[in-house]
Scaffold this motif. Sequence first.
Motif, PDB file in Angstrom:
ATOM      1  N   UNK A  46     -45.915 -57.475  55.072  1.00  0.00           N
ATOM      2  CA  UNK A  46     -45.952 -56.072  54.652  1.00  0.00           C
ATOM      3  C   UNK A  46     -47.389 -55.571  54.527  1.00  0.00           C
ATOM      4  N   UNK A  47     -48.324 -56.465  54.260  1.00  0.00           N
ATOM      5  CA  UNK A  47     -49.729 -56.078  54.064  1.00  0.00           C
ATOM      6  C   UNK A  47     -50.325 -55.444  55.324  1.00  0.00           C
ATOM      7  N   UNK A  48     -49.743 -55.709  56.483  1.00  0.00           N
ATOM      8  CA  UNK A  48     -50.240 -55.114  57.723  1.00  0.00           C
ATOM      9  C   UNK A  48     -50.040 -53.603  57.737  1.00  0.00           C
ATOM     10  N   UNK A  49     -48.978 -53.119  57.088  1.00  0.00           N
ATOM     11  CA  UNK A  49     -48.640 -51.698  57.156  1.00  0.00           C
ATOM     12  C   UNK A  49     -48.563 -50.998  55.803  1.00  0.00           C
ATOM     13  N   UNK A  50     -48.488 -51.765  54.713  1.00  0.00           N
ATOM     14  CA  UNK A  50     -48.236 -51.167  53.402  1.00  0.00           C
ATOM     15  C   UNK A  50     -49.230 -51.658  52.352  1.00  0.00           C
ATOM     16  N   UNK A  51     -49.411 -50.839  51.327  1.00  0.00           N
ATOM     17  CA  UNK A  51     -50.231 -51.183  50.172  1.00  0.00           C
ATOM     18  C   UNK A  51     -49.359 -51.048  48.931  1.00  0.00           C
ATOM     19  N   UNK A  52     -49.446 -52.010  48.034  1.00  0.00           N
ATOM     20  CA  UNK A  52     -48.674 -51.972  46.798  1.00  0.00           C
ATOM     21  C   UNK A  52     -49.454 -51.299  45.679  1.00  0.00           C
ATOM     22  N   UNK A  53     -48.728 -50.643  44.783  1.00  0.00           N
ATOM     23  CA  UNK A  53     -49.334 -50.010  43.606  1.00  0.00           C
ATOM     24  C   UNK A  53     -48.541 -50.402  42.375  1.00  0.00           C
ATOM     25  N   UNK A  54     -49.273 -50.664  41.297  1.00  0.00           N
ATOM     26  CA  UNK A  54     -48.661 -51.027  40.023  1.00  0.00           C
ATOM     27  C   UNK A  54     -49.034 -49.940  39.013  1.00  0.00           C
ATOM     28  N   UNK A  55     -48.026 -49.327  38.404  1.00  0.00           N
ATOM     29  CA  UNK A  55     -48.224 -48.313  37.375  1.00  0.00           C
ATOM     30  C   UNK A  55     -47.836 -48.910  36.029  1.00  0.00           C
ATOM     31  N   UNK A  56     -48.719 -48.789  35.050  1.00  0.00           N
ATOM     32  CA  UNK A  56     -48.447 -49.265  33.696  1.00  0.00           C
ATOM     33  C   UNK A  56     -48.439 -48.059  32.770  1.00  0.00           C
ATOM     34  N   UNK A  57     -47.362 -47.913  32.028  1.00  0.00           N
ATOM     35  CA  UNK A  57     -47.221 -46.813  31.077  1.00  0.00           C
ATOM     36  C   UNK A  57     -47.242 -47.427  29.683  1.00  0.00           C
ATOM     37  N   UNK A  58     -48.183 -46.970  28.841  1.00  0.00           N
ATOM     38  CA  UNK A  58     -48.336 -47.541  27.495  1.00  0.00           C
ATOM     39  C   UNK A  58     -48.271 -46.436  26.451  1.00  0.00           C
ATOM     40  N   UNK A  59     -47.530 -46.699  25.383  1.00  0.00           N
ATOM     41  CA  UNK A  59     -47.461 -45.784  24.254  1.00  0.00           C
ATOM     42  C   UNK A  59     -48.687 -46.021  23.377  1.00  0.00           C
ATOM     43  N   UNK A  60     -49.556 -45.009  23.236  1.00  0.00           N
ATOM     44  CA  UNK A  60     -50.743 -45.149  22.391  1.00  0.00           C
ATOM     45  C   UNK A  60     -50.617 -44.292  21.128  1.00  0.00           C
ATOM     46  N   UNK A  61     -49.432 -43.760  20.894  1.00  0.00           N
ATOM     47  CA  UNK A  61     -49.181 -42.949  19.708  1.00  0.00           C
ATOM     48  C   UNK A  61     -48.602 -43.849  18.622  1.00  0.00           C
ATOM     49  N   UNK A  62     -48.658 -43.413  17.370  1.00  0.00           N
ATOM     50  CA  UNK A  62     -48.189 -44.262  16.279  1.00  0.00           C
ATOM     51  C   UNK A  62     -46.691 -44.160  16.018  1.00  0.00           C
ATOM     52  N   UNK A  63     -45.963 -43.429  16.854  1.00  0.00           N
ATOM     53  CA  UNK A  63     -44.506 -43.338  16.774  1.00  0.00           C
ATOM     54  C   UNK A  63     -43.920 -43.547  18.175  1.00  0.00           C
ATOM     55  N   UNK A  64     -42.610 -43.820  18.267  1.00  0.00           N
ATOM     56  CA  UNK A  64     -42.001 -43.975  19.595  1.00  0.00           C
ATOM     57  C   UNK A  64     -42.070 -42.682  20.414  1.00  0.00           C
ATOM     58  N   UNK A  65     -42.193 -42.859  21.731  1.00  0.00           N
ATOM     59  CA  UNK A  65     -42.242 -41.726  22.655  1.00  0.00           C
ATOM     60  C   UNK A  65     -41.049 -41.844  23.604  1.00  0.00           C
ATOM     61  N   UNK A  66     -40.260 -40.772  23.694  1.00  0.00           N
ATOM     62  CA  UNK A  66     -39.089 -40.751  24.558  1.00  0.00           C
ATOM     63  C   UNK A  66     -39.488 -40.284  25.957  1.00  0.00           C
ATOM     64  N   UNK A  67     -39.207 -41.124  26.951  1.00  0.00           N
ATOM     65  CA  UNK A  67     -39.475 -40.773  28.348  1.00  0.00           C
ATOM     66  C   UNK A  67     -38.176 -40.288  28.965  1.00  0.00           C
ATOM     67  N   UNK A  68     -38.194 -39.058  29.468  1.00  0.00           N
ATOM     68  CA  UNK A  68     -37.002 -38.510  30.100  1.00  0.00           C
ATOM     69  C   UNK A  68     -36.846 -39.053  31.510  1.00  0.00           C
ATOM     70  N   UNK A  69     -37.960 -39.075  32.300  1.00  0.00           N
ATOM     71  CA  UNK A  69     -37.865 -39.586  33.666  1.00  0.00           C
ATOM     72  C   UNK A  69     -39.245 -39.922  34.208  1.00  0.00           C
ATOM     73  N   UNK A  70     -39.250 -40.834  35.165  1.00  0.00           N
ATOM     74  CA  UNK A  70     -40.429 -41.181  35.945  1.00  0.00           C
ATOM     75  C   UNK A  70     -40.023 -41.055  37.405  1.00  0.00           C
ATOM     76  N   UNK A  71     -40.813 -40.332  38.183  1.00  0.00           N
ATOM     77  CA  UNK A  71     -40.473 -40.076  39.573  1.00  0.00           C
ATOM     78  C   UNK A  71     -41.641 -40.432  40.475  1.00  0.00           C
ATOM     79  N   UNK A  72     -41.340 -41.029  41.622  1.00  0.00           N
ATOM     80  CA  UNK A  72     -42.332 -41.342  42.645  1.00  0.00           C
ATOM     81  C   UNK A  72     -42.038 -40.523  43.897  1.00  0.00           C
TER      82      UNK A  72
END
Length: 188
Positions: A46-72
């Motif tokens: 796959x490396x011949x034609x494609x590149x991989x990406x890693x997305x990290x989502x981190x909560x940096x607030x002092x309370x929980x955060x509700x995620x409705x959706x993540x879209x690519x």
Amino acid sequence: MKRFFSILLFFLIIFNCAIPGFAALKTEENDYIKITQQSETLNSRLAQSYTGYVFTIKNIYNEPVFIKSVTFWNNANAKIAYLSVKQTDKEAASKTFQKASDIALPTLGLSYLGSLFVVPFSILSNKVGNNGVQKEAKEFDKTSLKEYTLKKNEQITLKTMVLNGHKPYFRITFKNPLTDEFMNMEMQ
């Protein structure tokens, strides 16, 4: 001459060891979440034609955060990526015979005889390679996320891949813990 090649080899090894340090790391954050995008080299064909990406989502607030959706957007489907680089057994055998014909004259035709013994091994290694491609394609397939609550200091990781020379487009919709309104963050 040996010294020159030794020095050249030494610098090539040092350069290749340093390449991960130059990986593109992109960060986007607000008061609630932090998003990190990092490109990752794929290990299969796959490396011949494609590149991989890693997305990290981190909560940096002092309370929980509700995620409705993540879209690519602008990313590759695992099945299409696999089929685009998959090789059949016939292709693997023909490549082996092509290599044998390239050196047929210097070996007085003995390379054709040798290729008859090598073809079953090239077919077997092709099957193993196809399995590796399929496994890696599934690992980097578009993984959308819907309705997830990130606890304090919790992080999640999503992987995707795109054609070489392209970038993925990423959007996250989450609820602002203070106002209860939905907010969007985008990254390209």
